[in-house]
Motif scaffolding. Structure first.
Motif, PDB file in Angstrom:
ATOM      1  N   UNK A  95     -12.407  12.885  19.927  1.00 42.78           N
ATOM      2  CA  UNK A  95     -12.633  14.179  20.547  1.00 42.78           C
ATOM      3  C   UNK A  95     -11.865  15.281  19.823  1.00 42.78           C
ATOM      4  N   UNK A  96     -12.582  16.368  19.492  1.00 42.71           N
ATOM      5  CA  UNK A  96     -11.955  17.551  18.906  1.00 42.71           C
ATOM      6  C   UNK A  96     -11.535  18.517  20.007  1.00 42.71           C
ATOM      7  N   UNK A  97     -12.381  18.685  21.017  1.00 36.04           N
ATOM      8  CA  UNK A  97     -12.052  19.574  22.116  1.00 36.04           C
ATOM      9  C   UNK A  97     -13.260  19.901  22.967  1.00 36.04           C
ATOM     10  N   UNK A  98     -12.991  20.636  24.075  1.00 38.33           N
ATOM     11  CA  UNK A  98     -14.013  21.089  25.005  1.00 38.33           C
ATOM     12  C   UNK A  98     -14.077  22.613  24.969  1.00 38.33           C
ATOM     13  N   UNK A  99     -15.312  23.153  25.106  1.00 36.42           N
ATOM     14  CA  UNK A  99     -15.486  24.601  25.160  1.00 36.42           C
ATOM     15  C   UNK A  99     -16.563  24.950  26.175  1.00 36.42           C
ATOM     16  N   UNK A 100     -16.347  26.056  26.877  1.00 32.72           N
ATOM     17  CA  UNK A 100     -17.328  26.538  27.841  1.00 32.72           C
ATOM     18  C   UNK A 100     -18.467  27.242  27.126  1.00 32.72           C
ATOM     19  N   UNK A 101     -19.663  27.200  27.727  1.00 32.64           N
ATOM     20  CA  UNK A 101     -20.838  27.848  27.183  1.00 32.64           C
ATOM     21  C   UNK A 101     -20.910  29.314  27.562  1.00 32.64           C
ATOM     22  N   UNK A 102     -22.076  29.945  27.366  1.00 35.99           N
ATOM     23  CA  UNK A 102     -23.363  29.282  27.156  1.00 35.99           C
ATOM     24  C   UNK A 102     -23.614  28.790  25.730  1.00 35.99           C
ATOM     25  N   UNK A 103     -22.852  29.318  24.753  1.00 41.25           N
ATOM     26  CA  UNK A 103     -23.057  28.884  23.377  1.00 41.25           C
ATOM     27  C   UNK A 103     -21.806  28.288  22.785  1.00 41.25           C
ATOM     28  N   UNK A 104     -21.957  27.725  21.602  1.00 46.94           N
ATOM     29  CA  UNK A 104     -20.831  27.130  20.877  1.00 46.94           C
ATOM     30  C   UNK A 104     -20.885  27.609  19.433  1.00 46.94           C
ATOM     31  N   UNK A 105     -19.749  28.080  18.925  1.00 47.59           N
ATOM     32  CA  UNK A 105     -19.643  28.458  17.522  1.00 47.59           C
ATOM     33  C   UNK A 105     -18.216  28.170  17.085  1.00 47.59           C
ATOM     34  N   UNK A 106     -18.028  27.078  16.322  1.00 42.23           N
ATOM     35  CA  UNK A 106     -16.693  26.654  15.925  1.00 42.23           C
ATOM     36  C   UNK A 106     -16.630  26.443  14.423  1.00 42.23           C
ATOM     37  N   UNK A 107     -15.552  26.925  13.837  1.00 40.03           N
ATOM     38  CA  UNK A 107     -15.343  26.728  12.405  1.00 40.03           C
ATOM     39  C   UNK A 107     -15.084  25.255  12.113  1.00 40.03           C
ATOM     40  N   UNK A 108     -15.622  24.776  11.011  1.00 40.10           N
ATOM     41  CA  UNK A 108     -15.411  23.400  10.565  1.00 40.10           C
ATOM     42  C   UNK A 108     -14.367  23.444   9.455  1.00 40.10           C
ATOM     43  N   UNK A 109     -13.225  22.809   9.690  1.00 40.60           N
ATOM     44  CA  UNK A 109     -12.123  22.915   8.729  1.00 40.60           C
ATOM     45  C   UNK A 109     -11.759  21.592   8.070  1.00 40.60           C
TER      46      UNK A 109
END
Length: 498
Positions: A443-457
């Motif tokens: 698991x990397x983490x949890x995020x609330x919606x409605x959308x998801x936009x996370x940098x890939x590092x």
């Protein structure tokens, strides 16, 4: 002599105990502690950025359907194809992958047509085959009905390739008699990460069995059984089948998995390897054998995750209704497959195109609300100046087609690049949703919606899981329900090793 008051008091305490049991199970099944961050705005998906990347396939280019369903062609089920097609149409499904199995007395005529349409639903007539010493496999469109296969998995895969069919690992972490024994799955197009029958058996063997039985019977009588069936999938995303699937992708990301049998690389076959068709005749695997992950999956880092119902209607209730019913089960676990074009009129060609699309891996599995899930979009995106097409695999790695837009869908693989982002969202408001991101099975983490936009590092195999919930107070979440499970995108190290 026992006084009458004793029975009254005993009855009251019994009612209190039963009530407490149902209350504890009800609350325990709906209360979770999850710390969520803000998901961000997936501008590239919704076209709000100045130079938006091409979004993942729109809902109109996806087909939805069920995999691993049995009819009366199986010796342990009683439903008809007409009943199945009617229920699938009512559920809004486009296809159903049958996985029937029979004994040697099955009429050969029942197995001659590999696919057909009934009420507008594509029925792919596949088979569930036991590969002796290996496990169970779902195979579509073989030209004979097989009781069991004794010729080794490499011989079966050679036959699959010869018939332009595809194979799915079934019950990978189910009962000991069924589970997949090899360490890898080269040549297999897909992996049954979810198995309705196995999940139901585990849940109904738990202390909450009474609660679930009452809920399921009540749901059938009220016509809402699918909602209670879905409760059995509460922890489905953390099932052993998912963990095993993640490990296959991590292994596949380091290069092609080794062949299962040394004879495969030599194009050989174990002496005495035979299959047993339904009519009792002895057949032989086709010439040659797969020598790597296979031509069918050469462009893929790992197998495709799919959900299998293993649905067996066993009895008829008064009025002729099946139990368990197709109507309920087909609304629980749905596979959404990105296809190149709407299926054509020829059912056999449509089945072949569906198999090819599943191999490519742009597939996600939804638990209920198939219509709401159709608008889901997910993928890796990068700035316009990032040349993902230049991500040529190193020696021993599989190649993956990358669209010129820079969007990489599930099932694909890219090199690490500056500005690479994992994005997901919906075409319409999904309500309260939470995203769980997993990299290499962790698991990397949890995020609330409605959308998801996370940098890939960092490189790795990235997956997205979508959950619905009713309310939250800090980390306390009420009615958290798994909804969408997405196939991974593999991010390989950059040319510099990062």
């Amino acid at each position: 002599m026992v006084k009458r008051g004793f029975f009254r008091r005993a009855g009251r305490w019994l009612l209190v105990g039963v009530g407490a049991y149902f209350a504890v199970v009800y609350v325990g099944a709906r209360l979770d502690w999850v710390v969520m961050g803000e998901g961000g705005a997936p501008d590239a998906i919704f076209g709000a950025s100045p130079e938006p990347a091409t979004p993942p396939p729109a809902p109109s280019t996806r087909v939805a359907g069920a995999i691993h369903v049995h009819t009366r062609r199986s010796h342990d089920a009683i439903g008809t194809e007409a009943e199945l097609a009617g229920a699938a149409r009512a559920a809004g499904l486009d296809f159903v992958f049958l996985a029937d199995h029979r004994d040697a007395g099955a009429p050969p005529a029942e197995w001659e047509r590999p696919a057909r349409r009934v009420e507008g639903v594509l029925l792919v007539r596949g088979q569930e085959i036991r590969v002796e010493g290996v496990g169970k496999v779902l195979v579509d469109r073989l030209d004979t009905a097989v009781v069991s296969w004794t010729g080794g998995v490499e011989g079966l895969l050679a036959r699959v390739e010869r018939d332009s069919a595809f194979a799915v690992v079934a019950h990978p972490r189910g009962r000991s008699s069924d589970r997949w024994r090899p360490a890898g799955a080269p040549g297999m197009a897909a992996w049954e990460v979810f198995d309705f029958a196995d999940v139901a058996r585990r849940r109904l063997a738990s202390p909450s069995v009474l609660y679930h039985l009452v809920a399921l019977v009540g749901g059938e009588l009220a016509g809402r059984a699918e909602h209670n069936w879905l409760r059995l999938y509460r922890d489905g995303f953390r099932s052993p089948g998912v963990a095993a699937f993640d490990s296959l992708w991590v292994a596949g990301g380091r290069g092609p998995m080794a062949a299962m049998d040394p004879l495969a690389s030599a194009g050989g076959r174990r002496p005495g390897a035979v299959e047993r068709p339904v009519d009792g005749a002895v057949g032989r695997p086709g010439p040659g054998a797969l020598t790597s992950p296979g031509a069918a999956t050469a462009e893929r880092p790992g197998p495709t995750a799919v959900g299998g119902l293993d649905m067996h209607p066993k009895a008829r209730l008064p009025g002729g209704r099946l139990f368990p019913s197709y109507a309920s089960s087909l609304r629980t676990m749905i596979n959404h497959v990105a296809v190149d074009a709407p299926p054509g009129p020829d059912p056999v060609e449509a089945a072949r195109a569906l198999g090819a699309a599943i191999r490519r891996g742009d597939v996600f599995v939804s638990f209920g609300d198939a219509e709401g899930a159709r608008g889901f979009r997910v993928g890796m995106v990068a700035p316009g100046d990032a040349d993902l097409r230049g991500a040529i695999p190193a020696a021993g790695e599989s190649a993956t087609h990358v669209p010129a837009s820079g969007h990489v869908p599930p099932g694909g693989a890219v090199r690490m690049a500056a500005g690479l982002r994992l994005e997901a969202g919906f075409a319409t408001d999904p309500g309260r949703v939470a995203y769980r991101v997993v990299r290499d099975g962790r698991e990397v983490g949890w995020w609330r919606g409605p959308g998801l936009s996370r940098a890939v590092d960092a490189p790795g195999a990235y997956r997205v899981e979508v959950f619905r919930y009713s309310a939250r107070l800090g980390g306390l979440v009420w009615n958290l329900r798994p909804w969408i499970f997405v196939n991974p995108v593999l991010v390989r190290p950059s040319a510099g090793g990062r």
